[in-house]
Design a protein around this motif. Structure first.
Motif, mmCIF file in Angstrom:
data_model
loop_
_atom_site.group_PDB
_atom_site.id
_atom_site.type_symbol
_atom_site.label_atom_id
_atom_site.label_comp_id
_atom_site.label_asym_id
_atom_site.label_seq_id
_atom_site.Cartn_x
_atom_site.Cartn_y
_atom_site.Cartn_z
ATOM 1 N N LYS A 66 4.170 1.726 10.649
ATOM 2 C CA LYS A 66 4.149 0.316 10.254
ATOM 3 C C LYS A 66 3.461 0.157 8.902
ATOM 4 C CE LYS A 66 3.988 -1.268 15.075
ATOM 5 N NZ LYS A 66 5.394 -1.608 15.134
ATOM 6 N N TYR A 67 4.003 -0.771 8.106
ATOM 7 C CA TYR A 67 3.419 -1.112 6.806
ATOM 8 C C TYR A 67 3.169 -2.616 6.783
ATOM 9 C CZ TYR A 67 3.106 -2.163 1.836
ATOM 10 O OH TYR A 67 2.699 -2.621 0.611
ATOM 11 N N THR A 68 1.947 -2.996 6.428
ATOM 12 C CA THR A 68 1.585 -4.413 6.411
ATOM 13 C C THR A 68 1.177 -4.834 5.002
ATOM 14 O OG1 THR A 68 0.834 -4.327 8.707
ATOM 15 C CG2 THR A 68 0.074 -6.185 7.389
ATOM 16 N N ASP A 69 1.738 -5.953 4.542
ATOM 17 C CA ASP A 69 1.410 -6.484 3.214
ATOM 18 C C ASP A 69 1.453 -8.004 3.278
ATOM 19 O OD1 ASP A 69 0.875 -6.496 0.441
ATOM 20 O OD2 ASP A 69 3.013 -6.764 0.031
ATOM 21 N N ASP A 103 2.687 -9.572 6.466
ATOM 22 C CA ASP A 103 4.003 -9.169 6.969
ATOM 23 C C ASP A 103 3.977 -7.691 7.339
ATOM 24 O OD1 ASP A 103 5.142 -11.694 6.552
ATOM 25 O OD2 ASP A 103 5.506 -11.230 4.435
ATOM 26 N N THR A 104 4.455 -7.375 8.535
ATOM 27 C CA THR A 104 4.473 -5.994 9.024
ATOM 28 C C THR A 104 5.903 -5.501 9.129
ATOM 29 O OG1 THR A 104 2.425 -6.293 10.272
ATOM 30 C CG2 THR A 104 3.818 -4.447 10.902
#
Length: 246
Positions: A192-195, A198-199
């Motif tokens: 998972k990438y969160t920025d 927003d994931t």
């Protein structure tokens, strides 16, 4: 005295008749020897139109003779969600645990099935979420066709009993096309990438090191592959998946 002898003879005949009847009934008491039981896994592949289950791989409690198994021996009914269909059988054989055909006797029997956009998909369309989801439940009900059989060295098997329910989203499947992709905590948990709150879920394929430059492949999927399970994204984009696996 004569009456007593006649009584003894009658009793002796009655006992003999009961013993014969008891021996005649022995096969009924031994019922069940013509059945093989075990477990099964689904073999899943991705194609350019989506994905399908091509094999039921059954691990049985008896060793089956290789020359007794053929595609005409089996019937398979698939249940995906609320829909049940009869699968098209293309082959059946003894195999290893990965579903690869062997020519020797084995306790593993694989039933191979055709797939198409209209047959064999493990996915169902979730209209409320507007995306594909794994079918739940997903079942492969494998049976021996009436009048057909398979054989061990000592028995004739007319019935196979394996649990039809398969954890198709988890470890109930064999899917070599997913091998080589990195997932987070276990085989099928997405990275998972969160920025900015927003994931995004993703997976990563790292090719073997060589002396050449390798392209970075990034693709955008359709709305049907939204969600957090990257397996669905990969299996619905099989040409790119196969390119990554070379």
């Amino acid at each position: 005295m004569k009456t007593m002898n006649n009584g003894k003879k009658a009793m002796s005949c009655l006992v003999s008749a009961m013993m014969v009847m008891s021996m005649t009934n022995l096969p009924v008491l031994a019922a069940g020897t013509n059945e093989a039981t075990g477990t099964q896994k689904a073999y899943l592949v991705g194609d350019d139109w989506g994905s399908g289950v091509t094999k039921s791989i059954m691990t049985l409690d008896k060793t089956i003779k290789a020359d007794s198994v053929s595609k005409g021996d089996f019937k398979v009914e698939q249940t995906a969600g609320e829909t049940t269909t009869t699968r098209t059988i293309v082959d059946a054989y003894t195999s290893n645990a990965n579903g690869d055909k062997v020519t020797t006797d084995s306790n593993i029997v694989t039933v191979e099935m055709a797939i198409s956009p209209s047959e064999g998909s493990p996915f169902i369309w979730d209209g409320s979420a507007w995306r594909n989801n794994w079918a739940n439940p997903y079942k492969l009900n494998v049976s021996i066709v009436e009048g057909e059989d398979i054989k061990t060295t000592t028995d004739t098997i007319t019935k196979v009993t394996v649990d039809p329910t398969i954890d198709i989203a988890g470890d109930g499947k064999i899917c070599p096309q997913l091998d080589g992709f990195s997932f987070k905590d276990n085989k099928y948990s997405s990275l998972k990438y969160t920025d900015n709150g927003d994931t995004v879920s993703y997976s990563l394929y790292t090719p073997k090191k060589d002396n050449h430059k390798n392209a970075l492949v990034v693709w955008n999927h359709g709305i049907g592959e939204t969600g957090t399970d990257v397996q669905i994204d990969l299996l619905c984009k099989a040409p790119l998946l196969q390119m990554g696996g070379k």
